[in-house]
Design an enzyme around this catalytic site. Structure first.
Site, PDB file in Angstrom:
ATOM      1  N   ALA A  97      37.142  80.143  27.487  1.00 51.42           N
ATOM      2  CA  ALA A  97      38.298  79.427  26.944  1.00 51.42           C
ATOM      3  C   ALA A  97      39.326  79.203  28.048  1.00 51.42           C
ATOM      4  O   ALA A  97      39.273  79.827  29.106  1.00 51.42           O
ATOM      5  CB  ALA A  97      38.912  80.252  25.820  1.00 51.42           C
ATOM      6  N   GLY A 148      33.161  80.731  24.962  1.00 55.62           N
ATOM      7  CA  GLY A 148      32.905  79.423  24.369  1.00 55.62           C
ATOM      8  C   GLY A 148      31.886  78.622  25.165  1.00 55.62           C
ATOM      9  O   GLY A 148      31.116  77.829  24.606  1.00 55.62           O
ATOM     10  N   GLU A 174      28.631  79.796  24.075  1.00 55.42           N
ATOM     11  CA  GLU A 174      28.375  79.332  22.700  1.00 55.42           C
ATOM     12  C   GLU A 174      27.858  77.894  22.704  1.00 55.42           C
ATOM     13  O   GLU A 174      26.964  77.542  21.938  1.00 55.42           O
ATOM     14  CB  GLU A 174      29.646  79.442  21.846  1.00 55.42           C
ATOM     15  CG  GLU A 174      30.026  80.888  21.531  1.00 55.42           C
ATOM     16  CD  GLU A 174      31.145  80.979  20.513  1.00 55.42           C
ATOM     17  OE1 GLU A 174      32.293  80.732  20.917  1.00 55.42           O
ATOM     18  OE2 GLU A 174      30.880  81.267  19.328  1.00 55.42           O
ATOM     19  N   GLU A 191      34.346  87.947  24.295  1.00 60.05           N
ATOM     20  CA  GLU A 191      35.525  87.806  23.427  1.00 60.05           C
ATOM     21  C   GLU A 191      36.116  89.141  23.005  1.00 60.05           C
ATOM     22  O   GLU A 191      37.337  89.299  22.897  1.00 60.05           O
ATOM     23  CB  GLU A 191      35.171  87.001  22.166  1.00 60.05           C
ATOM     24  CG  GLU A 191      35.012  85.507  22.384  1.00 60.05           C
ATOM     25  CD  GLU A 191      33.649  85.089  22.917  1.00 60.05           C
ATOM     26  OE1 GLU A 191      32.856  85.971  23.313  1.00 60.05           O
ATOM     27  OE2 GLU A 191      33.379  83.881  22.950  1.00 60.05           O
TER      28      GLU A 191
END
Ligand code: NAD
Length: 700
Positions: free
Chosen positions: A63, A102, A105, A125
């Site tokens: 992120a 992210g 992901e 995270e």
């Protein structure tokens, strides 16, 4: 300006390239650009497959930290991942560098993954008090199974490309030419008719745990035991469980809710505070010189010198390790070798790496071996006369611009500076034991230390993976000065009614890995005893325990008993007798003390001392004090450090409790510090105080 996302074509393959330096973080512009590019490629009649790759040093590394805690603009990452996964054409992720959070992901939502062998990936995270919020756990569980997904999300560790291949998370690992290999892979997929493979459609790995949820739950509970009191790890387990019990869209919707709740919570705020505070603490006011020292010498091959040498060796520095004689240095080398052998046998270090590190440490028996070092760190006995003699000699031996540092814990750095002709190159570098493991390094300038010396010392600490924090010259600097307040209360709690096991359990319950008395047993009770003697202070119980020859783990007994060299503390009735005897001698009627009181009694005084340190200008900012405690003393990271915790608790409450403790114990040192009282009275916090000082141009 180069757009953060662009598309080029290799015949019928669309290659989407993310170029958003420095680490291709998932900013709003990247998410939006990627969504557009994927949709366009998917709907283009000429395109048969899509490759998602990144320019620069890494695939999407996570992120955008500057967007933390702020409302996000669309598209949401979860929607972006769903769009990628729903493509009607095969989508291949080309992974290099670190595909994290992210970024990983998105890779998991692609249909296939090709990685270069140096790549690593993971879902960290949890380290910021969050869970993967865009289906990461559900997709990882589909690719690798629920238990590996649980392990990865809970620990937040990185997985190497080869480990990811072995677990079925990546499809191919290549040694070079990542992009052309990913394109070739995409062509194979088209040629052999495999076509798109949405991760959500894979459920071969879930059957076992789905058929025995109770077994999965008990496995999860066992792992969670390590994370007592922490929200995010529990939510990681819940997220992976949802991969087993819910359809993927419902699971992802629940993940998004959990993510949103966690990101608003105190624990995630605390962890983000630590993340930013660490960066701030490590900033020096002046830039470090471009040519940092590359040759290092350590004087003193004892506990600290050996550990510091190992820390430099781990970071690739050649080190000259020097004690009073070849024999004395060899004794230090024996401990260093044993330390490496232990790490190898535990599996935390490869044999070849241990050998490489060992080869970087050259033992010497004479100080002249420091002559060509650009940084010398002194870690000889804690004795001012000895230090005087050592530094005068080093000034003779070393070049005029060599930085001379002391690892002293408690001696006056200004006084030591007075021994030198040029104190501007002299600075304290206070490492913590074991120095090869503990990350904190207090940087203690003397009155005359130059900005260049400070900046260099900080940069060198960072270069060996330490977290430097500037501390003023005072007894105990920041950390030990504060911890002394906790030790004093631990002693008093024993006198008033607690036993060692109660005191330590309270502090562990708060989240520290170890209680204060067990820690003292580990480092040796003679250390504190000698310091108290020097200062003329008297802790009746601690003194009696040490005087009875119980010096901690090394003698098999201290506050606890240690059977046959074990490190496992066992309650000892002999100590309980000493404690009860002292209480009765002092005329104290022992009472039952509840755990909450014990925690406040030990934590609030150190917060108070932190406020005094700030008042006296001995720390640059409250958040530096938090960093000291997280990296030097095992303060629970998810509580953000003592002063962040104080803000959360409410300063008026802390002031009120300190006043009560001062009255109850007759100990005036527990009276709240001026700064604390002032902040409480004006409805302010340490964080606001720090912010105001930054805005008013105070050095940050
Ligand atoms: P130690 O007793 O384990 O080691 C000291 C070493 O210095 C010994 O090997 C000794 O032979 C050597 N030495 C003595 N005189 C010397 C000289 N003239 N030249 C070269 N070497 C000499 O002590 P330690 O625990 O490693 O502490 C060293 C320093 O680090 C002290 O200043 C101490 O306050 C500080 N320190 C200790 C800790 C800790 O937890 N032990 C933590 C931080 C800082």
């Amino acid at each position: 300006m180069i757009p953060p996302v662009s598309v080029r074509y290799d015949a019928d393959i669309a290659i989407i390239v993310i170029n958003h330096p420095p680490v291709n973080a998932l900013s709003n512009t990247v998410r939006a650009g990627l969504l557009d590019a994927v949709e366009a490629a998917d709907s283009s009649a000429e395109v048969t497959a899509i490759v998602i790759s990144c320019a620069g040093r890494t695939f999407i590394a996570g992120a955008d930290v500057t967007e933390f805690g702020k409302p996000r603009q669309p598209p949401a990452l979860a929607d972006l991942c769903n769009t990628v996964e729903a493509c009607a054409k095969p989508v291949v992720a080309a992974l290099h560098g670190t595909a994290l959070g992210g970024g990983f992901e998105i890779a998991l939502a692609c249909h296939y993954r090709v990685a270069i062998d140096t790549a690593s990936m993971g879902l960290p995270e949890v380290k910021l008090g969050l869970i993967p919020g865009a289906g990461g756990a559900a997709r990882l569980a589909r690719l690798a199974g629920a238990r590996p997904a649980l392990a990865l999300t809970l620990k937040g560790d990185r997985l190497s490309a080869s480990a990811a291949l072995a677990q079925g998370i990546v499809d191919r690992v290549v040694g070079e030419d990542l992009l052309s290999s990913a394109i070739a892979f995409a062509r194979e997929i088209i040629a052999d008719g495999r076509g798109p493979r949405p991760t959500r459609a894979i459920d071969t790995h879930l059957a076992g745990d789905r058929s025995d949820l109770a077994a999965f739950d008990s496995h999860a509970q066992t792992l969670l035991a390590r994370y007592h009191g922490q929200d995010a790890p529990a939510q990681c387990a819940a997220s992976v469980r949802r991969a087993l019990t819910m359809d993927i869209d419902s699971a992802i919707a629940a993940d998004r809710e959990a993510f949103a709740a966690l990101s608003q919570g105190d624990q995630s705020r605390a962890l983000r505070h630590v993340f930013f505070s660490e960066r701030l603490a490590g900033k020096s006011d002046h830039a470090a010189p471009a040519d940092l020292p590359s040759r290092v010498a350590i004087l003193g091959a004892g506990t600290m010198g050996g550990g510091i040498a190992m820390a430099f060796a781990a970071a690739g520095y050649p080190v000259n390790l020097i004690d009073v004689s070849a024999q004395a240095t060899e004794a230090g080398m024996v401990r260093i070798r044993a330390n490496y052998a232990n790490s190898v046998s535990r599996g935390s270090l490869r044999e070849e790496e241990a050998q490489l590190r060992l080869a970087r440490i050259s033992p010497h028996g004479a100080r002249e071996a420091a002559h060509d070092a650009q940084l010398v760190i002194e870690a000889v006995f804690e004795d001012m006369d000895l230090k005087r003699e050592v530094f005068r000699d080093l000034e003779r031996i070393c070049a005029a611009d060599t930085i001379l540092a002391t690892n002293t814990s408690a001696l006056d750095v200004d006084q030591m500076a007075g021994f030198l002709q040029d104190p501007s190159r002299f600075v304290g570098m206070h490492f913590f034991s074991p120095a090869n493991v503990m990350k904190l390094c207090e940087i203690v300038p003397n009155q005359a230390t130059s900005e260049g010396t400070i900046a260099t010392a900080m940069a060198m600490a960072r270069a060996i993976g330490k977290v430097p924090v500037i501390a003023g010259n005072c007894d105990g600097f920041i950390g030990n000065r504060m911890v002394a307040k906790r030790s004093a209360q631990a002693e008093r709690l024993l006198q008033e009614g607690a036993l060692p096991g109660d005191v330590d359990a309270a502090i562990r319950d708060f989240g520290f890995p170890m209680g204060p008395l067990q820690t003292n047993d580990m480092s040796g009770l003679d250390v504190g005893y000698a310091i108290r003697k020097r200062r003329g202070t008297h802790f009746p119980i601690a003194d009696r325990v040490a005087e009875s020859g119980r010096l901690g783990q090394k003698t098999g007994a201290g506050y606890y008993r240690y059977a046959n060299g074990s490190r496992q503390p066992v309650d000892d009735p002999v100590v309980a007798e000493i404690i009860e005897d002292v209480s009765s001698q002092l005329g104290i009627a022992r009472r039952q003390i509840d755990r909450a009181e014990m925690i406040e009694r030990m934590i609030f005084p150190l917060i108070n001392e932190g406020a005094r340190i700030l008042e006296e200008g001995l720390a640059r900012r409250p958040s530096d004090i938090d960093v000291v405690w997280i990296y030097g003393y095992g303060f629970p990271r998810w509580r953000g450090g003592p002063l962040f915790h104080a803000d959360l608790m409410g300063l008026p409450y802390i002031v009120e409790r300190l006043e009560a403790f001062a009255w109850q114990t007759g100990d005036a040192s527990l009276e709240p510090a001026q700064l604390l009282t002032h902040l409480a009275a004006t409805g302010s916090t340490f964080a606001q105080w720090q912010e105001a000082r930054i805005l008013s141009g105070h050095a940050i």
